[in-house]
Design a protein around this motif. Structure first.
Motif, PDB file in Angstrom:
ATOM      1  N   THR A 170      18.151  46.169 109.138  1.00 13.57           N
ATOM      2  CA  THR A 170      17.541  44.775 109.347  1.00 13.57           C
ATOM      3  C   THR A 170      16.022  45.119 109.131  1.00 13.57           C
ATOM      4  O   THR A 170      15.152  44.091 109.699  1.00 13.57           O
ATOM      5  CB  THR A 170      17.938  44.264 110.584  1.00 13.57           C
ATOM      6  OG1 THR A 170      17.850  44.974 111.779  1.00 13.57           O
ATOM      7  CG2 THR A 170      19.316  43.654 110.678  1.00 13.57           C
ATOM      8  N   PHE A 178      14.558  43.063 106.374  1.00 12.64           N
ATOM      9  CA  PHE A 178      15.143  42.455 105.543  1.00 12.64           C
ATOM     10  C   PHE A 178      14.578  41.047 105.208  1.00 12.64           C
ATOM     11  O   PHE A 178      14.685  40.453 104.104  1.00 12.64           O
ATOM     12  CB  PHE A 178      16.526  42.002 106.131  1.00 12.64           C
ATOM     13  CG  PHE A 178      17.623  41.555 105.362  1.00 12.64           C
ATOM     14  CD1 PHE A 178      17.901  40.248 105.233  1.00 12.64           C
ATOM     15  CD2 PHE A 178      18.232  42.529 104.393  1.00 12.64           C
ATOM     16  CE1 PHE A 178      18.750  39.652 104.458  1.00 12.64           C
ATOM     17  CE2 PHE A 178      19.230  41.916 103.634  1.00 12.64           C
ATOM     18  CZ  PHE A 178      19.398  40.546 103.467  1.00 12.64           C
ATOM     19  N   GLN A 179      13.812  40.489 106.176  1.00 15.67           N
ATOM     20  CA  GLN A 179      13.126  39.385 106.173  1.00 15.67           C
ATOM     21  C   GLN A 179      12.318  39.297 105.173  1.00 15.67           C
ATOM     22  O   GLN A 179      11.978  38.203 104.370  1.00 15.67           O
ATOM     23  CB  GLN A 179      12.430  38.735 107.378  1.00 15.67           C
ATOM     24  CG  GLN A 179      13.340  38.733 108.566  1.00 15.67           C
ATOM     25  CD  GLN A 179      14.633  38.200 108.560  1.00 15.67           C
ATOM     26  OE1 GLN A 179      14.632  37.184 107.584  1.00 15.67           O
ATOM     27  NE2 GLN A 179      15.519  38.261 109.185  1.00 15.67           N
ATOM     28  N   SER A 233      23.505  39.456 103.681  1.00 16.86           N
ATOM     29  CA  SER A 233      22.671  39.965 104.810  1.00 16.86           C
ATOM     30  C   SER A 233      23.291  41.141 105.509  1.00 16.86           C
ATOM     31  O   SER A 233      24.414  41.518 105.232  1.00 16.86           O
ATOM     32  CB  SER A 233      22.991  38.541 105.964  1.00 16.86           C
ATOM     33  OG  SER A 233      24.326  38.637 106.464  1.00 16.86           O
ATOM     34  N   GLU A 253      24.303  41.499 108.326  1.00 13.98           N
ATOM     35  CA  GLU A 253      25.509  41.092 109.148  1.00 13.98           C
ATOM     36  C   GLU A 253      26.617  41.249 108.470  1.00 13.98           C
ATOM     37  O   GLU A 253      27.765  41.609 108.814  1.00 13.98           O
ATOM     38  CB  GLU A 253      25.129  39.767 110.055  1.00 13.98           C
ATOM     39  CG  GLU A 253      23.999  40.016 110.947  1.00 13.98           C
ATOM     40  CD  GLU A 253      22.691  40.021 110.398  1.00 13.98           C
ATOM     41  OE1 GLU A 253      22.491  39.402 109.517  1.00 13.98           O
ATOM     42  OE2 GLU A 253      21.871  40.133 111.232  1.00 13.98           O
TER      43      GLU A 253
END
Lengths: 439, 397
Positions: free
Chosen positions: B361, B364-365, B378, B380
């Motif tokens: 993560t 990732f944004q 994603s 997740e």
């Protein structure tokens, strides 16, 4: 008697919780001889004239515009989905996700489609077009409201029935155009959806809808209390009609286990309202004592990431699993593979999922902060915040398979008694009281 | 003299399909055959086939003066065979030129050395066998997954047959005042260490087509001049080793053909060889060419070539990654002791580091490289699929 009914969902067109309830209501009304003109957020200006019981599944369509009606009646459709795409309606349950979630969903799907575009196997574009940002739902409500006038002028009906805030403004317009009485049905308030204060614009719509309404139907005492105390609606016009379900009882033979060890299931949107974090905390406690128990969190929602990370942080290994968004038949499969169902909702106006779980003979634990807790005896009831107690209750069911089976079987029998026919009788009484006319 | 050492990493993981709890115990293959085929065919067309052709031409033209090295993972070799055998044939053609060194690593491109040393050695041996069988080459050089290295890796590799050289990243925090251009020895086992020269490597691998980069466009003349300039640091006649390590998919896949990457590679050997002080070498050539006693260097903490941090954080940083790794290696033990070869194979395919990389993560944004490489929407989702697949495996024991 004929009802002009506004709703945002109706299966199979859009099948969220609201749609499921509307299906049961319309079917029940038709059985009692009440006719319904159903209006949905279609692209084309159409309505669904429901005259006989089979119409709830056949979904006959009529266009408001005569020219369009002629074109429609001359078009040959291979199947229903082709017919529905002609009238322009998609199948995403947008009304049962809260506005704050819409954006998350949109980004989720957008992200997903970007990744898999070259695979072409998942037709996500339709969903994307439907959920396209925070403001869009208000645009759609506006459009829906503007049309209400034309429906009210074109159709003949005795009473107006509007479901949830999305259609309240349409109901108000139809009332002022036709002079007919308005019944507003409250399935879930913005307080329930948001799990907090929520969107003030929606509160305003909910308030004006119920104020303008001649009668309000709340799906539980829990909800009617909220309607009266938070929206200051006159108690005299608030009626409680508990929801029912359309679930067929499942045979135990249909049970298909995935795991040897007990499976404890959470199934619903993973949002604040549903209390997924309380379920996780209970799982953490239980896994210390019974490390082989499997916990499954089924569904999607804006708290999914948070719960995924937290469950990993607790190092629950592969004992706390996620399914992602589940479609209809997969929901059945998931129930059939579980032993205990937990609804840990923080605020649940009614809550149909526990009934579904019970129809499979699952031992069921429900939060006291729900409407369904008012009508069900054979389920364990706990306060959503009492994680220790929730864990204890689950442990009891893990330790005592006999109690689990017995609770499941009793619950299964009890569910059978909760029928839409009964609920519809009560709805008709509301119509009669409101219009001063008898069926 | 500067020895220009090109080593290319060739790897494809078995990507996991969208795997739900409901798929557990149904005997479904947890790998996404369609997607894996699709990606293999795409990368073969864009990268493997044209780049292999180019490398073969260059090797022919410079008659032994242009040498390169590959590390090809077992999962890549298997998928060549399954989806696009021409790629494997073209690597074999390259092998026949005797200008290509093949490097050893874990067959499954795994992080096993962090969790299960026995499994790590099994995978290293499997890979040695595969390289011998496919290319007739016995590796002398070792690279661990993603150039991950730490002192104790040498202890493990030292005991293995044949290895004399290990490749890793030239990490600043380890090198401090030292230059990655010299040959080094590991701390305890007298193995050679070659360190990636990351700035020039990444100029090709990452910055080549970046129009916002001040040096854009990167011409061959400029690049060769930079290489020549490196020579200025050495006054005593010691041989320097410029280690340009990168993913092979740089050619045509990460840097598209339109960026001119093939043309760049096409011209580079000729222009580099014009300079009397540049030669192309294999990593294993360091054994003969180090004309000095290399300094030994200690890596107390693990390093890698991934991300800005150049540590393990690309695969093991957040809770999902830790939980997934710990759970996986526990289940792997169970699977191995149960002994079903089919299940062991599936488990090993799940050991591939990419699965944990997808769960990162970190950026990732911002839409970073993790996202570029991930087949999932994603981190997740990657986690969910992995955990369900691992659980399926456990239930099948």
């Amino acid at each position: 008697m004929r009802v002009l009914m506004f709703t945002w969902e109706f299966p199979p067109l859009i099948s969220g919780g609201l749609g499921t309830a509307c299906y049961g209501i319309v079917k029940g009304l038709l059985k009692k001889g009440v006719e319904v003109d159903l209006v949905l957020p279609t692209k084309e200006e159409v309505y669904f004239p429901m005259r006989k019981v089979s119409d709830v599944d056949d979904l006959p369509v009529k266009f408001l515009s005569p020219a369009k009606e002629i074109e429609y009646s001359h078009t040959v459709f291979k199947n229903n989905s082709e017919r529905f795409s002609f009238i322009g309606i998609s199948s995403t349950p947008e009304s049962y996700i809260s506005v704050s979630e819409v954006k998350t969903f949109y980004e989720y799907f957008k992200n997903y489609t970007e990744k898999i575009e070259f695979r072409t196997r998942v037709p996500f574009h339709e969903i994307l077009n439907n959920i396209s940002g925070t403001e869009d739902i208000f645009e759609k409500v506006k459009e829906f409201t503007l049309r209400a006038e034309r429906y009210a002028r074109a159709l003949n009906f005795d009473v107006i029935h509007a479901h949830d805030w999305l259609t309240y403004t349409a109901g108000i317009i139809a009332k002022s155009v036709s002079g007919k009485k308005l019944v507003c049905h409250m399935h879930a308030t913005e307080f329930d959806r948001a799990g907090g204060s929520g969107d003030p614009r929606i509160h305003n719509i909910e308030y004006s809808g119920m104020t303008e309404a001649d009668s309000v139907i709340a799906v539980s005492k829990y909800t009617s209390t909220m309607v009266v105390s938070r929206y200051m609606i006159d108690t005299a016009k608030v009626n409680v009609v508990h929801n029912a379900h359309n679930i067929d009882l499942k045979d135990f033979e249909e049970r298909k286990r995935i795991f040897k060890d007990p499976v404890i299931l959470f199934l619903g949107r993973i949002t604040l309202q549903k209390g997924p974090d309380y379920f996780l905390e209970a799982a953490k406690i239980i896994l210390k004592k019974y490390p082989k128990t499997r916990f499954v969190m089924a569904g999607a929602g804006d708290m999914e990431k948070k719960i995924v990370h937290k469950s990993a942080k607790y190092r629950l290994g592969n004992k706390f699993l996620f399914t992602g968004f589940l479609k209809g038949s997969h929901v059945d499969e998931m129930f059939a593979a579980s032993d205990v169902y937990v609804m840990s909702s923080v605020s649940e106006p009614f809550g149909i999922a526990p009934l579904e779980a019970m129809s499979y003979g699952l031992a069921t634990i429900i939060s006291k902060q729900s409407g369904v807790a008012e009508v069900i005896q054979n389920a364990v009831k706990v306060d959503f915040w009492d994680v220790e107690l929730l864990a204890d209750e689950i442990i009891k069911l893990i330790e005592n398979p006999d109690i689990r089976t017995e609770l499941g079987e009793k619950g299964r029998q009890e569910v059978e008694l909760i029928k839409w026919d009964r609920a519809c009788e009560e709805i008709i009484q509301v119509y009669e009281k409101t219009t001063g006319r008898t069926l | 003299m500067i020895d220009l050492i090109f080593y290319f990493q060739v790897h494809q993981p078995y990507r996991i399909r969208n795997f739900s709890v409901l798929d557990i115990g149904k005997g479904k293959d947890c790998f996404d055959d369609d997607l894996n085929r699709e990606i293999m065919l795409k990368v073969a067309q864009k990268c493997y086939l044209p780049t292999n052709k180019l490398m073969l031409e260059l090797i022919d033209r410079y008659e032994g003066k242009f040498k390169i090295a590959y590390s090809i993972t077992g999962t890549a070799i298997e998928q060549f065979k399954k989806y696009c055998p021409e790629v494997l044939y073209s690597f074999r053609d390259l092998a026949k030129t005797n200008c290509v060194e093949f490097i050893g690593e874990t067959y499954y491109h795994s992080l096993s050395f962090l969790y299960d040393r026995e499994e790590f050695l099994d995978q290293v041996r499997m890979h040695r066998e595969a390289v011998k069988n496919e290319f007739g080459f016995s590796p002398v050089t070792f690279r661990n997954t993603e150039l991950i290295y730490q002192n104790f890796l040498s202890d493990l590799i030292w005991e293995e047959e044949g290895y004399k050289v290990i490749l890793t990243e030239g990490v600043d925090r380890i090198l401090d005042w030292r230059s990655p251009l010299y040959a080094y020895k590991d701390f305890s086992r007298n193995l050679f260490l070659l360190l990636k020269f990351y700035s020039l490597s990444d100029d090709i691998a990452f910055r080549f087509s970046n129009k916002g980069w001040v040096e854009y466009p990167l011409t061959v003349d400029k690049f060769v001049k930079w290489i020549n300039d490196l020579h200025l640091i050495e006054k005593g006649g010691k041989n320097l080793f410029l280690n340009l390590f990168m993913d092979y998919e740089t050619f045509g896949e990460h840097q598209w053909e339109e960026t001119g990457i093939f043309e760049f590679m096409h011209q580079l050997p000729g222009k580099a060889l014009k300079s009397k002080q540049i030669e192309f070498s294999w990593p294993s050539d360091v054994i003969q060419k180090a004309n000095y006693q290399p300094e030994s260097i200690s890596f107390p903490e693990p390093v890698s070539w991934a991300d800005m941090e150049r540590d393990l954080s690309a695969w093991r940083e957040n809770d999902m990654q830790y939980n997934a790794l710990e759970t996986f290696y526990e289940i792997l033990k169970k699977v191995k002791s149960a002994g079903d070869p089919g299940l062991i194979e599936t488990a090993r395919k799940l050991s591939t580091s990419d699965h944990f990389y997808y769960m990162s993560t970190k950026y990732f944004q911002d839409g970073d490289v993790h996202k570029y490489f991930s087949p999932y929407g994603s981190p997740e989702q990657g986690y969910r699929n992995f955990m369900n697949a691992v659980t399926d495996l456990e239930e099948r024991i």
